[in-house]
Design a protein around this motif. Structure first.
Motif, PDB file in Angstrom:
ATOM      1  N   THR A  43      58.116  65.621  10.628  1.00  0.00           N
ATOM      2  CA  THR A  43      58.976  66.439  11.497  1.00  0.00           C
ATOM      3  C   THR A  43      59.743  67.479  10.705  1.00  0.00           C
ATOM      4  OG1 THR A  43      59.227  64.626  13.089  1.00  0.00           O
ATOM      5  CG2 THR A  43      60.876  66.380  13.150  1.00  0.00           C
ATOM      6  N   SER A  44      60.381  67.068   9.620  1.00  0.00           N
ATOM      7  CA  SER A  44      61.183  68.020   8.837  1.00  0.00           C
ATOM      8  C   SER A  44      60.294  69.046   8.134  1.00  0.00           C
ATOM      9  CB  SER A  44      62.058  67.283   7.819  1.00  0.00           C
ATOM     10  OG  SER A  44      61.271  66.530   6.915  1.00  0.00           O
ATOM     11  N   PHE A  45      59.068  68.639   7.783  1.00  0.00           N
ATOM     12  CA  PHE A  45      58.149  69.588   7.160  1.00  0.00           C
ATOM     13  C   PHE A  45      57.722  70.663   8.163  1.00  0.00           C
ATOM     14  CE2 PHE A  45      53.862  71.056   6.016  1.00  0.00           C
ATOM     15  CZ  PHE A  45      54.096  71.518   4.734  1.00  0.00           C
ATOM     16  N   ILE A  46      57.380  70.268   9.380  1.00  0.00           N
ATOM     17  CA  ILE A  46      57.011  71.247  10.403  1.00  0.00           C
ATOM     18  C   ILE A  46      58.182  72.181  10.668  1.00  0.00           C
ATOM     19  CG2 ILE A  46      56.312  71.578  12.801  1.00  0.00           C
ATOM     20  CD1 ILE A  46      54.112  70.480  10.931  1.00  0.00           C
ATOM     21  N   ASP A  47      59.387  71.626  10.711  1.00  0.00           N
ATOM     22  CA  ASP A  47      60.573  72.468  10.900  1.00  0.00           C
ATOM     23  C   ASP A  47      60.676  73.512   9.790  1.00  0.00           C
ATOM     24  OD1 ASP A  47      61.281  71.081  13.169  1.00  0.00           O
ATOM     25  OD2 ASP A  47      62.788  69.832  12.169  1.00  0.00           O
ATOM     26  N   LYS A  48      60.353  73.100   8.572  1.00  0.00           N
ATOM     27  CA  LYS A  48      60.427  74.031   7.432  1.00  0.00           C
ATOM     28  C   LYS A  48      59.352  75.104   7.542  1.00  0.00           C
ATOM     29  CE  LYS A  48      62.397  75.358   3.653  1.00  0.00           C
ATOM     30  NZ  LYS A  48      63.810  75.802   3.688  1.00  0.00           N
ATOM     31  N   VAL A  49      58.155  74.724   7.967  1.00  0.00           N
ATOM     32  CA  VAL A  49      57.088  75.704   8.159  1.00  0.00           C
ATOM     33  C   VAL A  49      57.498  76.722   9.224  1.00  0.00           C
ATOM     34  CG1 VAL A  49      54.710  76.066   8.920  1.00  0.00           C
ATOM     35  CG2 VAL A  49      55.260  74.129   7.448  1.00  0.00           C
ATOM     36  N   VAL A  50      58.081  76.234  10.312  1.00  0.00           N
ATOM     37  CA  VAL A  50      58.511  77.113  11.402  1.00  0.00           C
ATOM     38  C   VAL A  50      59.600  78.074  10.915  1.00  0.00           C
ATOM     39  CG1 VAL A  50      59.636  77.182  13.669  1.00  0.00           C
ATOM     40  CG2 VAL A  50      57.877  75.466  13.192  1.00  0.00           C
ATOM     41  N   GLU A  51      60.535  77.559  10.119  1.00  0.00           N
ATOM     42  CA  GLU A  51      61.587  78.411   9.560  1.00  0.00           C
ATOM     43  C   GLU A  51      60.986  79.480   8.647  1.00  0.00           C
ATOM     44  OE1 GLU A  51      65.734  77.313   7.562  1.00  0.00           O
ATOM     45  OE2 GLU A  51      64.069  77.052   6.142  1.00  0.00           O
ATOM     46  N   GLU A  52      60.073  79.058   7.772  1.00  0.00           N
ATOM     47  CA  GLU A  52      59.461  79.999   6.835  1.00  0.00           C
ATOM     48  C   GLU A  52      58.681  81.076   7.577  1.00  0.00           C
ATOM     49  OE1 GLU A  52      59.195  81.322   3.008  1.00  0.00           O
ATOM     50  OE2 GLU A  52      60.026  79.353   3.498  1.00  0.00           O
ATOM     51  N   ARG A  53      57.948  80.680   8.608  1.00  0.00           N
ATOM     52  CA  ARG A  53      57.171  81.654   9.378  1.00  0.00           C
ATOM     53  C   ARG A  53      58.094  82.610  10.126  1.00  0.00           C
ATOM     54  NH1 ARG A  53      52.491  83.513  11.484  1.00  0.00           N
ATOM     55  NH2 ARG A  53      52.304  83.643  13.746  1.00  0.00           N
ATOM     56  N   GLY A  54      59.248  82.130  10.564  1.00  0.00           N
ATOM     57  CA  GLY A  54      60.204  83.014  11.221  1.00  0.00           C
ATOM     58  C   GLY A  54      60.674  84.130  10.301  1.00  0.00           C
ATOM     59  N   TYR A  55      60.972  83.783   9.055  1.00  0.00           N
ATOM     60  CA  TYR A  55      61.398  84.793   8.090  1.00  0.00           C
ATOM     61  C   TYR A  55      60.228  85.696   7.686  1.00  0.00           C
ATOM     62  CZ  TYR A  55      65.650  81.957   7.481  1.00  0.00           C
ATOM     63  OH  TYR A  55      66.816  81.270   7.684  1.00  0.00           O
ATOM     64  N   GLU A  56      59.071  85.085   7.459  1.00  0.00           N
ATOM     65  CA  GLU A  56      57.918  85.839   6.957  1.00  0.00           C
ATOM     66  C   GLU A  56      57.409  86.857   7.973  1.00  0.00           C
ATOM     67  OE1 GLU A  56      55.005  87.160   4.413  1.00  0.00           O
ATOM     68  OE2 GLU A  56      56.631  85.763   3.929  1.00  0.00           O
ATOM     69  N   THR A  57      57.407  86.506   9.239  1.00  0.00           N
ATOM     70  CA  THR A  57      56.841  87.398  10.266  1.00  0.00           C
ATOM     71  C   THR A  57      57.910  88.119  11.076  1.00  0.00           C
ATOM     72  OG1 THR A  57      56.698  85.689  11.984  1.00  0.00           O
ATOM     73  CG2 THR A  57      54.838  85.879  10.455  1.00  0.00           C
ATOM     74  N   MET A  58      59.139  88.095  10.609  1.00  0.00           N
ATOM     75  CA  MET A  58      60.215  88.768  11.340  1.00  0.00           C
ATOM     76  C   MET A  58      59.854  90.224  11.632  1.00  0.00           C
ATOM     77  SD  MET A  58      64.292  88.998  10.370  1.00  0.00           S
ATOM     78  CE  MET A  58      64.507  87.228  10.561  1.00  0.00           C
ATOM     79  N   TYR A  59      60.060  90.606  12.874  1.00  0.00           N
ATOM     80  CA  TYR A  59      59.809  91.966  13.347  1.00  0.00           C
ATOM     81  C   TYR A  59      58.320  92.291  13.491  1.00  0.00           C
ATOM     82  CZ  TYR A  59      61.652  96.555  14.551  1.00  0.00           C
ATOM     83  OH  TYR A  59      62.010  97.693  15.240  1.00  0.00           O
ATOM     84  N   GLU A  60      57.496  91.261  13.590  1.00  0.00           N
ATOM     85  CA  GLU A  60      56.060  91.456  13.821  1.00  0.00           C
ATOM     86  C   GLU A  60      55.649  91.004  15.219  1.00  0.00           C
ATOM     87  OE1 GLU A  60      53.607  89.871  10.674  1.00  0.00           O
ATOM     88  OE2 GLU A  60      54.986  90.595   9.124  1.00  0.00           O
ATOM     89  N   GLY A  61      56.623  90.591  16.049  1.00  0.00           N
ATOM     90  CA  GLY A  61      56.325  90.200  17.424  1.00  0.00           C
ATOM     91  C   GLY A  61      55.647  88.851  17.544  1.00  0.00           C
ATOM     92  N   LYS A  62      55.906  87.927  16.623  1.00  0.00           N
ATOM     93  CA  LYS A  62      55.209  86.646  16.610  1.00  0.00           C
ATOM     94  C   LYS A  62      56.117  85.443  16.866  1.00  0.00           C
ATOM     95  CE  LYS A  62      51.887  88.604  13.342  1.00  0.00           C
ATOM     96  NZ  LYS A  62      51.388  88.652  11.944  1.00  0.00           N
ATOM     97  N   ARG A  63      57.412  85.615  16.672  1.00  0.00           N
ATOM     98  CA  ARG A  63      58.338  84.483  16.693  1.00  0.00           C
ATOM     99  C   ARG A  63      58.398  83.802  18.063  1.00  0.00           C
ATOM    100  NH1 ARG A  63      60.668  80.522  13.662  1.00  0.00           N
ATOM    101  NH2 ARG A  63      62.824  80.124  14.236  1.00  0.00           N
ATOM    102  N   TRP A  64      58.555  84.565  19.141  1.00  0.00           N
ATOM    103  CA  TRP A  64      58.717  83.978  20.465  1.00  0.00           C
ATOM    104  C   TRP A  64      57.482  83.163  20.851  1.00  0.00           C
ATOM    105  CZ3 TRP A  64      62.145  82.568  23.889  1.00  0.00           C
ATOM    106  CH2 TRP A  64      61.788  82.382  25.225  1.00  0.00           C
ATOM    107  N   LEU A  65      56.307  83.671  20.536  1.00  0.00           N
ATOM    108  CA  LEU A  65      55.082  82.946  20.858  1.00  0.00           C
ATOM    109  C   LEU A  65      55.016  81.625  20.092  1.00  0.00           C
ATOM    110  CD1 LEU A  65      52.526  85.910  20.941  1.00  0.00           C
ATOM    111  CD2 LEU A  65      53.682  84.803  22.867  1.00  0.00           C
TER     112      LEU A  65
END
Length: 477
Positions: free
Chosen positions: A406-428
């Protein structure tokens, strides 16, 4: 070099108009007969989907206004209120729908006619058909995630306007079928920069499988791409080095899996959905909209983001646009030499960083624990963000013993949020994970209305498709 794809784009728009407006004027048995003719028809698929009023402005802008890390203002304010779209934004998502279906129609024409061509090799037929099916899969994947079940228009029924909504499962069946066909027939190396390869199809499949919760298949497809050695993260040592990925003069990088290519030429540029020219800064030529913004003190996603992460300084900058001194604008896609509707930045639909994070999540989920392979994929992105070589153990490495699933998936989600910021991917991503409402409540203290989870089917469809009535509209509209 940046103009390499320009000829393709010129062909795209010209052919798109012909195929959409006067399809009966084309002698299909002649037009789809040679390599040049088929290539022009394939180019026409790109026109509507990447046009000024579709992907290059409306699509990412609507999605960015929904992300937990930022907000929209002005005429897009309703997007970030989460209570349903107003008429202005209903019209904007309607344009996305119309343009995406126009591109689907152009893909259908290729898929229907190319097999009948006589002056083209079987290998080239397969490559062109693979490209058309890849793009059709990509488009229906975007449609189903934002509207749920939609009318399925294919080469089998493209002359029929009245088409009922298919179920979500039926739409995914076509998406998966097209993506698998594309994987089987696309070339190992793109025919030209900006065209898909079989590795782009495998990346698409990895994400499709994530949405279907087929984590074993998702991880396997991602691993095929990783093991191919075709791609690598662009290394950075300071925040401005990220311009080697996103800058307007960049033609291609080791990280590019599938991008929409743009040019500063009028009508062929990425239309910035948050212009950034101010009295103090000049990150975008025309400037003045500031449609999306965030706040470094009141938004917890931004507030908790480490200043040592080089992505933060690259993407955000503080400027008071009437919302306070802690307000920030985005400068990820910056082009000070941009013309009106003509920035040279490309749109990264799939980067290698996306693929690595798909793999990290799917690999961990399929094994019910964060494996070393999953951790390494996450660490590659994390190291690069902090300026360390992505393939070498570093001082910022995340350790497997610190995480459960669970905590690992949370970390992946956090990392992807920062990595793809402003690319229109976060909400999906938040919707797929079932945490969109929770995140918006936590970060913005807003209860998201059920109707806001989907976009409304446009009036253009409801009025003219006899098998779609107001009763078939998404809830709340």
């Amino acid at each position: 070099m940046k103009k390499i794809f320009l000829l393709l784009l010129l062909l795209t728009t010209g052919c798109s108009d012909a195929l959409l407006e006067k399809p009966k004027s084309l002698a299909s048995e002649i037009f789809y007969n040679t390599d040049a003719e088929v290539k022009a028809a394939v180019n026409a698929i790109y026109g509507p989907m990447r046009a000024d009023n579709a992907l290059s402005i409306n699509y990412p802008a609507q999605l960015e206004g929904l992300a937990d890390y930022g907000d929209s203002r002005g005429s897009q304010m309703a997007v970030s209120l989460y209570q349903g779209l107003d008429n202005t934004n209903i019209n904007r998502v309607g344009v996305i729908w119309d343009n995406f279906y126009q591109s689907i129609r152009n893909a259908n024409l290729v898929i229907a006619n190319v097999p009948k061509a006589t002056a083209i090799s079987e290998a080239n037929k397969a490559a062109f058909l693979g490209e058309a099916k890849f793009l059709r899969s990509l488009l229906y994947f975007a449609l189903v995630r934002n509207w749920n079940g939609v009318p399925l228009r294919t080469e089998a029924n493209m002359t029929i306007y009245d088409v009922a909504r298919s179920s979500v499962a039926e739409v995914y069946e076509l998406i998966l079928s097209d993506a698998l066909a594309a994987e089987a027939s696309l070339p190992d190396t793109p025919a030209e920069i900006g065209r898909p390869s079989k590795w782009a199809a495998k990346t698409l499949l990895s994400e499709i499988y994530l949405y279907q919760e087929n984590y074993k298949a998702s991880a396997a497809k991602a691993k095929e791409v990783i093991d191919s050695g075709k791609y690598a993260l662009v290394e950075v040592s300071q925040s401005e080095d990220f311009q080697k990925i996103y800058g307007p003069e960049v033609v291609n990088t080791a990280e590019e899996i599938f991008y929409f290519k743009y040019s500063r030429q009028q009508g062929f540029g990425l239309v910035s959905y948050a212009h950034r020219k101010t009295a103090q800064y000049n990150y975008y030529g025309p400037g003045g909209v500031y449609a999306q913004y965030t706040d470094s003190t009141t938004n917890s996603v931004i507030k908790n983001w480490s200043g040592k992460d080089l992505r933060k300084a690259h993407i955000l900058y503080n400027v008071d646009i009437g919302l306070g001194k802690s307000s920030c604008l985005y400068r990820k896609f910056r082009d000070p030499a941009a013309t009106n509707y003509g920035a040279g930045n490309d749109y990264p639909w799939y980067r290698y960083a996306d693929l690595l994070l798909f793999h990290a999540e799917a690999e961990a989920r399929s094994n019910q624990t964060p494996t070393e392979a999953a951790l390494e994929s996450l660490n590659k992105v994390h190291r690069r963000a902090y300026g360390y070589p992505s393939n070498t153990v570093s001082a910022v490495d995340l350790k497997r013993t610190d995480y459960n699933l669970t905590s690992f998936i949370d970390k992946v989600v956090e990392e992807r949020g920062y990595e793809t910021m402003y690319e229109g991917k976060r909400w999906l991503d938040l919707k797929r994970l079932g945490i969109a409402k929770q995140r918006i409540l936590e970060v913005k203290k807003i209860v998201v209305a059920d109707k806001h989870m989907l976009w409304p089917i446009p009036s253009s469809e409801i009025l003219y498709n006899k098998l779609l009535t107001a009763e078939n509209q998404n809830p709340g509209y």
